[in-house]
Design an enzyme around this catalytic site. Structure first.
Site, PDB file in Angstrom:
ATOM      1  N   GLU A   1       0.478  -1.020   0.201  1.00  0.00           N
ATOM      2  CA  GLU A   1       0.003  -0.144  -0.197  1.00  0.00           C
ATOM      3  C   GLU A   1       0.753   1.295   0.038  1.00  0.00           C
ATOM      4  O   GLU A   1       1.921   1.094   0.683  1.00  0.00           O
ATOM      5  CB  GLU A   1      -1.217   0.228   0.933  1.00  0.00           C
ATOM      6  CG  GLU A   1      -1.522   1.463   1.512  1.00  0.00           C
ATOM      7  CD  GLU A   1      -2.938   1.498   2.330  1.00  0.00           C
ATOM      8  OE1 GLU A   1      -2.718  -0.171   3.240  1.00  0.00           O
ATOM      9  OE2 GLU A   1      -3.872   1.709   3.086  1.00  0.00           O
TER      10      GLU A   1
ATOM     11  N   GLU B   1      -5.913  -8.907   3.091  1.00  0.00           N
ATOM     12  CA  GLU B   1      -4.753  -8.537   3.984  1.00  0.00           C
ATOM     13  C   GLU B   1      -5.082  -9.390   4.872  1.00  0.00           C
ATOM     14  O   GLU B   1      -6.049  -9.180   6.040  1.00  0.00           O
ATOM     15  CB  GLU B   1      -5.707  -7.364   4.729  1.00  0.00           C
ATOM     16  CG  GLU B   1      -5.445  -5.940   3.343  1.00  0.00           C
ATOM     17  CD  GLU B   1      -6.325  -4.809   3.949  1.00  0.00           C
ATOM     18  OE1 GLU B   1      -5.882  -4.632   5.575  1.00  0.00           O
ATOM     19  OE2 GLU B   1      -6.138  -3.849   3.277  1.00  0.00           O
TER      20      GLU B   1
ATOM     21  N   GLN C   1       1.922  -6.048   5.806  1.00  0.00           N
ATOM     22  CA  GLN C   1       2.249  -5.385   3.852  1.00  0.00           C
ATOM     23  C   GLN C   1       3.512  -5.835   3.737  1.00  0.00           C
ATOM     24  O   GLN C   1       4.623  -6.427   4.380  1.00  0.00           O
ATOM     25  CB  GLN C   1       2.697  -4.672   3.272  1.00  0.00           C
ATOM     26  CG  GLN C   1       0.898  -3.672   4.161  1.00  0.00           C
ATOM     27  CD  GLN C   1       0.101  -2.627   3.826  1.00  0.00           C
ATOM     28  OE1 GLN C   1       0.889  -1.646   3.055  1.00  0.00           O
ATOM     29  NE2 GLN C   1      -0.950  -1.975   3.687  1.00  0.00           N
TER      30      GLN C   1
ATOM     31  N   GLU D   1     -12.581  -2.280   2.449  1.00  0.00           N
ATOM     32  CA  GLU D   1     -12.911  -2.101   3.374  1.00  0.00           C
ATOM     33  C   GLU D   1     -14.238  -0.824   3.614  1.00  0.00           C
ATOM     34  O   GLU D   1     -13.931  -0.041   4.623  1.00  0.00           O
ATOM     35  CB  GLU D   1     -12.091  -1.628   4.906  1.00  0.00           C
ATOM     36  CG  GLU D   1     -10.952  -3.231   5.124  1.00  0.00           C
ATOM     37  CD  GLU D   1     -10.124  -3.255   6.185  1.00  0.00           C
ATOM     38  OE1 GLU D   1     -10.052  -2.303   7.176  1.00  0.00           O
ATOM     39  OE2 GLU D   1      -9.399  -4.139   6.447  1.00  0.00           O
TER      40      GLU D   1
ATOM     41  N   TYR E   1      -6.598  -9.114  10.884  1.00  0.00           N
ATOM     42  CA  TYR E   1      -4.956  -8.809  12.097  1.00  0.00           C
ATOM     43  C   TYR E   1      -4.930  -9.645  12.712  1.00  0.00           C
ATOM     44  O   TYR E   1      -6.119  -9.977  13.696  1.00  0.00           O
ATOM     45  CB  TYR E   1      -4.918  -7.966  11.762  1.00  0.00           C
ATOM     46  CG  TYR E   1      -4.717  -6.644  10.269  1.00  0.00           C
ATOM     47  CD1 TYR E   1      -3.276  -6.946  10.183  1.00  0.00           C
ATOM     48  CD2 TYR E   1      -5.551  -6.436   9.622  1.00  0.00           C
ATOM     49  CE1 TYR E   1      -3.375  -6.448   9.313  1.00  0.00           C
ATOM     50  CE2 TYR E   1      -5.388  -5.435   8.575  1.00  0.00           C
ATOM     51  CZ  TYR E   1      -4.206  -5.341   8.133  1.00  0.00           C
ATOM     52  OH  TYR E   1      -3.890  -5.268   7.209  1.00  0.00           O
TER      53      TYR E   1
HETATM   54  O1  AHR Z   1      -2.549  -2.637   6.273  1.00  0.00           O
HETATM   55  C1  AHR Z   1      -3.196  -1.735   6.810  1.00  0.00           C
HETATM   56  C2  AHR Z   1      -4.669  -1.456   6.754  1.00  0.00           C
HETATM   57  O2  AHR Z   1      -5.251  -2.114   7.335  1.00  0.00           O
HETATM   58  C3  AHR Z   1      -5.616  -1.292   5.109  1.00  0.00           C
HETATM   59  O3  AHR Z   1      -4.905  -0.072   4.763  1.00  0.00           O
HETATM   60  C4  AHR Z   1      -6.860  -1.426   5.692  1.00  0.00           C
HETATM   61  O4  AHR Z   1      -7.355  -1.601   4.466  1.00  0.00           O
HETATM   62  C5  AHR Z   1      -6.338  -2.453   6.297  1.00  0.00           C
HETATM   63  O5  AHR Z   1      -7.544  -1.210   7.823  1.00  0.00           O
END
Ligand code: AHR
Length: 521
Positions: free
Chosen positions: A49, A325, A374, A197, A270
């Site tokens: 990103e 993600e 990332q 998102e 996450y």
């Molecule tokens: O990876 C960081 C952020 O996490 C991304 O921009 C978003 O899609 C997510 O909330």
């Protein structure tokens, strides 16, 4: 064949599991004779990103940089990514995608407008890395682009024009513009995210509202020439099963329109224990290690539950679950910009990567792509850079070690694992997956999550005869070991000699906090 002959062959095939039954240790049966689908290489995708130093400094040095580069893209980073067989890169975001206007990033760099990256640190984005640079990066690596379009602050016209600019060779203004900007032939672009998102930074939409937008946008994203888009819907929050239900209902629809336009559904998850106190990437206790691994195991539950909803509407599994993600998210490194999400990467992250890849493999009938967040300098990165220096993280080495599973046939496993206990809580000590590659080699990957106790494993390979085993291991002296600039690597891949093969049974001694991949043939 005589009845006796059949009985002997049957007994020989079953022998490995019979032998296992005598043991009380960790046991594993690999069903080598019952492959179940293909582990898509796209499970080994990356996410890059416009965030912090993910692109600028991480991938992009600029053509006039003293850092060796090809058309502005760092040679060291490209070489490292090629060596782990990166299959796909998702770009330009993330949250950034929904305020990205692609026309800002084409044409002569000096003429490109500067914008504010409002999501990530409020820094100036000069758009020097845009569509052509991203496609060049993918071509240099040899991977598929995954473009996430702007639905939050863009328009259908803008997004459909981007598709045309990239993929059309017809006589139209977008093709002419691309040619004017130096690219004669259209590119092939398969994967296309229709927003990111959209429940949050992608537009704060409700599931119903987004479902209608998804249909409208998807309809106008056309296939040009031989290019066929694989369009991916935004998902909801990780546990928002209603969102999945809404999109799948829309996909199934009474009219069935969306069925022709949508191929994937996104899940983001996450590994964070507490969003208000995420903790350090490198200074942590065994309880933190345990909490992180317990949390990451939730991926199994999320995929199972979202898949069950998808199965209701799509039993033939035409729609892929795209985990675009995933990864660890800790406090930023002290002294760095909080908006840049720069974190170190330890053996704990390697373990998280192994556990998640094992889960994705297991669900490869539904999970068709995953993109770790990332790729460089952001969150759970493969690579960290500092000016001209580069560090390969423990996570990088897991991706390297596991690359043997890309596009291999998944071999189902039955695992009886001892527990790894911390206080009153327990998780399985082992996480495993197995596959057979196109050359017939079987690879078994095993992670020992216990940071202090070695584990012995007896493993039977059913329905095959094997005579040779070799392996590689990732481990370190401490659970929070990490690789840093200017220091010898503390965590990398080494030959593994702790596996023996006798009478078709593999016995393996897995050191504490280790990840091993065995090759048997
Ligand atoms: O990876 C960081 C952020 O996490 C991304 O921009 C978003 O899609 C997510 O909330």
């Amino acid at each position: 064949m005589t009845r006796k002959g059949i009985l002997i062959i049957f007994a020989l095939l079953c022998l490995p599991s019979v032998l296992l039954a005598q043991s009380a240790m960790n046991t594993l049966v690999v069903h080598a004779d019952a492959p179940k689908g293909t582990i898509s290489k796209y499970i080994y995708g990356q996410f890059a990103e416009h965030l912090g130093r993910g692109i600028y400094g991480g991938v992009w040095a600029g053509e006039n940089s003293s850092i060796p580069n090809t058309r502005g893209i760092r040679n060291d980073v490209v070489a490292a990514l090629k060596s782990i067989k990166v299959s796909a890169i998702r770009w330009p975001g993330g949250c950034f995608a929904d305020e990205y206007h692609w026309k800002d990033g084409i044409g002569p760099r000096a003429d490109r407008p500067k914008i504010i990256n409002t999501n990530w640190g409020g820094v100036t984005e000069d758009n020097s890395f845009g569509t052509h640079e991203f496609m060049d990066l993918c071509e240099q690596i040899g991977c598929e682009p995954v473009i996430c379009g702007n639905i939050g602050s863009g328009t259908v016209k803008e997004m459909s024009a981007w598709v045309q600019y990239l993929t059309s060779d017809g006589d139209n203004p977008m093709t002419q513009l691309r040619k004017k900007n130096g690219r004669e032939k259209p590119w092939k672009v398969k994967f296309w995210g229709v927003g990111n998102e959209t429940w949050g930074c992608g537009g704060i939409m409700s599931a119903d509202f987004y479902a209608n937008e998804l249909a409208r946008y998807s309809f106008f994203l056309k296939n040009y020439g031989g290019n066929a888009l694989y369009k991916i819907s935004s998902g909801g929050l990780p546990e928002d099963y209603n969102w999945t239900e809404t999109i799948m209902k829309k996909w199934k629809g009474a009219d069935g329109w969306l069925q022709g336009f949508l191929s994937g559904y996104s899940l983001h998850f996450y590994t964070v224990n507490d969003w208000s106190k995420k903790g350090s990437a490198t200074h942590f206790s065994e309880s933190d290690w345990f909490a992180t691994l317990s949390k990451t195991l939730q991926m199994e539950e999320l995929i199972t539950k979202h898949s069950a909803i998808m199965d209701k509407y799509d039993p033939q599994k035409r729609i892929g679950l795209i985990v675009d993600e995933w990864g660890t998210w800790y406090d930023v490194e002290p002294g760095t910009n909080p908006g840049f999400l720069y974190q170190q990467n330890s053996l704990r992250d390697a373990m998280v990567a192994a556990v998640n890849l094992n889960i994705f493999h297991k669900h490869c009938d539904r999970v068709k792509m995953a993109n770790i967040a990332q790729m460089v300098n952001v969150l759970q990165a493969m690579i960290l850079t500092r000016e001209s220096e580069i560090v390969l993280t423990p996570t990088y080495y897991v991706f390297k070690m596991y690359s043997v599973h890309q596009d291999a046939a998944l071999l189902p496993v039955d695992l009886q694992s001892e527990s790894y206990t911390n206080g009153t809580d327990s998780i399985p000590a082992l996480s495993v997956s197995a596959s057979r590659d196109k050359e017939g080699r079987i690879h078994v990957s095993i992670a020992n999550l216990d940071p202090t106790k070695a584990q012995n494993l007896r493993c039977a390979l059913e329905g095959t005869t094997v005579s040779r085993v070799s392996g590689e291991i990732i481990t370190a002296a401490t659970m929070n070991a990490y690789n840093d600039f200017g220091k010898p690597e503390a965590v990398n891949m080494q030959p593994f000699t702790g596996a023996q093969l006798r009478d078709g049974i593999l016995t393996v001694t897995l050191p504490a906090r280790s990840i091993v991949t065995l090759e048997v043939n």
